[in-house]
Write a protein that holds these residues in place. Sequence first.
Motif, PDB file in Angstrom:
ATOM      1  N   GLY A  36       0.832  -1.194   0.000  1.00 23.35           N
ATOM      2  CA  GLY A  36       0.000   0.000   0.000  1.00 23.35           C
ATOM      3  C   GLY A  36       0.865   1.241   0.000  1.00 23.35           C
ATOM      4  N   TYR A  37       0.400   2.284  -0.673  1.00 27.86           N
ATOM      5  CA  TYR A  37       1.250   3.467  -0.791  1.00 27.86           C
ATOM      6  C   TYR A  37       0.535   4.745  -0.373  1.00 27.86           C
ATOM      7  N   PRO A  68       4.869  -1.236   3.062  1.00 25.97           N
ATOM      8  CA  PRO A  68       4.594   0.183   2.825  1.00 25.97           C
ATOM      9  C   PRO A  68       5.422   0.726   1.657  1.00 25.97           C
ATOM     10  N   VAL A  69       4.762   1.507   0.829  1.00 28.52           N
ATOM     11  CA  VAL A  69       5.420   2.157  -0.303  1.00 28.52           C
ATOM     12  C   VAL A  69       5.284   3.669  -0.116  1.00 28.52           C
ATOM     13  N   VAL A  70       6.419   4.329   0.031  1.00 31.04           N
ATOM     14  CA  VAL A  70       6.447   5.781   0.215  1.00 31.04           C
ATOM     15  C   VAL A  70       6.753   6.405  -1.143  1.00 31.04           C
ATOM     16  N   LEU A  71       5.755   6.986  -1.767  1.00 27.23           N
ATOM     17  CA  LEU A  71       5.953   7.541  -3.102  1.00 27.23           C
ATOM     18  C   LEU A  71       6.388   8.994  -3.007  1.00 27.23           C
ATOM     19  N   ARG A 192      -1.678  -2.525  -4.402  1.00 25.35           N
ATOM     20  CA  ARG A 192      -3.137  -2.655  -4.536  1.00 25.35           C
ATOM     21  C   ARG A 192      -3.908  -1.720  -3.607  1.00 25.35           C
ATOM     22  N   LEU A 193      -3.209  -0.925  -2.839  1.00 25.64           N
ATOM     23  CA  LEU A 193      -3.886  -0.032  -1.891  1.00 25.64           C
ATOM     24  C   LEU A 193      -3.253   1.343  -1.943  1.00 25.64           C
ATOM     25  N   GLN A 194      -4.092   2.369  -2.121  1.00 26.68           N
ATOM     26  CA  GLN A 194      -3.629   3.746  -1.995  1.00 26.68           C
ATOM     27  C   GLN A 194      -4.297   4.370  -0.772  1.00 26.68           C
ATOM     28  N   MET A 195      -3.499   5.035   0.048  1.00 30.70           N
ATOM     29  CA  MET A 195      -4.002   5.676   1.254  1.00 30.70           C
ATOM     30  C   MET A 195      -3.667   7.162   1.215  1.00 30.70           C
TER      31      MET A 195
END
Length: 415
Positions: A36-37, A68-71, A192-195
């Motif tokens: 999720g990012y 966790p993906v930190v964009l 698959r998840l954007q927060m």
Amino acid sequence: MPSDSFLHEAEARGFIHQCTDADGLAAALREGVLSGYIGFDCTASSLHVGSLVQIMLLRLMQRHGHKPVVLMGGGTTRIGDPSGKDESRQMLSDEQIAANMAGIRRCFAPFLSFGEGAADAVMPNNNDWLGPLGYIPLLREVGVHFTINRMLTFDSVRLRLEREQPLTFLEFNYMILQSYDFRELYRRLGVRLQMGGSDQWGNIVAGVELVRRTEGAGVFGLTTPLITTASGAKMGKTARGAIWLTADRLPAFDYWQFWRNTEDGDVGRFLRLFTELPLGEIARLEALGGAEINEAKKVLATEATALLHGREAAAASAAAARQTFEQGEAAADLPVVAIPAAEAADGVPAFRLFTLAGLAASNAEARRLIRGGGGRIDDAPVADEGALIGAERLAAGVKVSAGRKHHRLVRLAPA
């Protein structure tokens, strides 16, 4: 064993405002490690407490075994997100964006574990795909999935128009590019998840729909509530400026003191969001009344500071506060401001010390502080705002206080 425990704890701690498909997301979490990012544009050299809910949500996700993906918004920073803004963002140069990105990266190191493992955090930069992207091909491929009618209904656009504030065509494209980010992250990393914050709901929904339409994939969106204090103030903003997450912009002692000054009505909520104390212990602290609530505030301050600055710095900050406020001593762990010897060659006027210490924005403000009785030097009221503080006294260190809660130790810089 993969589980949806992340979602359950996020709900219990107050992180969830909206979700596009809570049941579907729970099922996806049970299938295995889910990525999720959250995106962070590079508009300053540090993040502040206003971003801490998002950071803690990513940390919670990792604690429960997910990725966790930190964009980093190296590309979208060049445009500006209109969400929640009345005015267009100042355009930054490539050099400014790069410098800001380097500063922001430091904010995540205390909270997330980065690496190559399945649940290790990663930090991609959306300029990697937005930079070389041809704009007309993007519009032909992606733009057909967005209607102006729908875009005008989202708060990020509608509120700006209702307030009759200009919305540039450049900013209007932000929703399309953020949606494109989600698709690229899905394609490249299986995200698959954007927060994001509640003001990002429209952008997130648009991204979910784009991935569904073009990839035929089930992806999810989740937003956190807007965090305001019990008195309605915006989280992370104070009369003295933003509460930054890097020590070079805000000392650990001041960070501790920010949390110590939490309003009574916010203690339980902030303990759930900004610490990792068990929920049962938080319930006990939240139930304290009268003067005992101050003990809960100290726990909040120490736990929140330990997450960002480390347990040792948190303990030192708590001890310094205890000496300063409860024992009336000048503590060695107070934030130190070093001034060059040349500044003190002929002595420094008392009012000037408050400006040099960062306790007043200008000499005029420092004079007003003193005249109003709020300025103290070495715990004594300043009787003469122009009195000179000599180099010998400054060499030993002078405690400068604005009100009861803001203190600095001013001393000469080493030769």
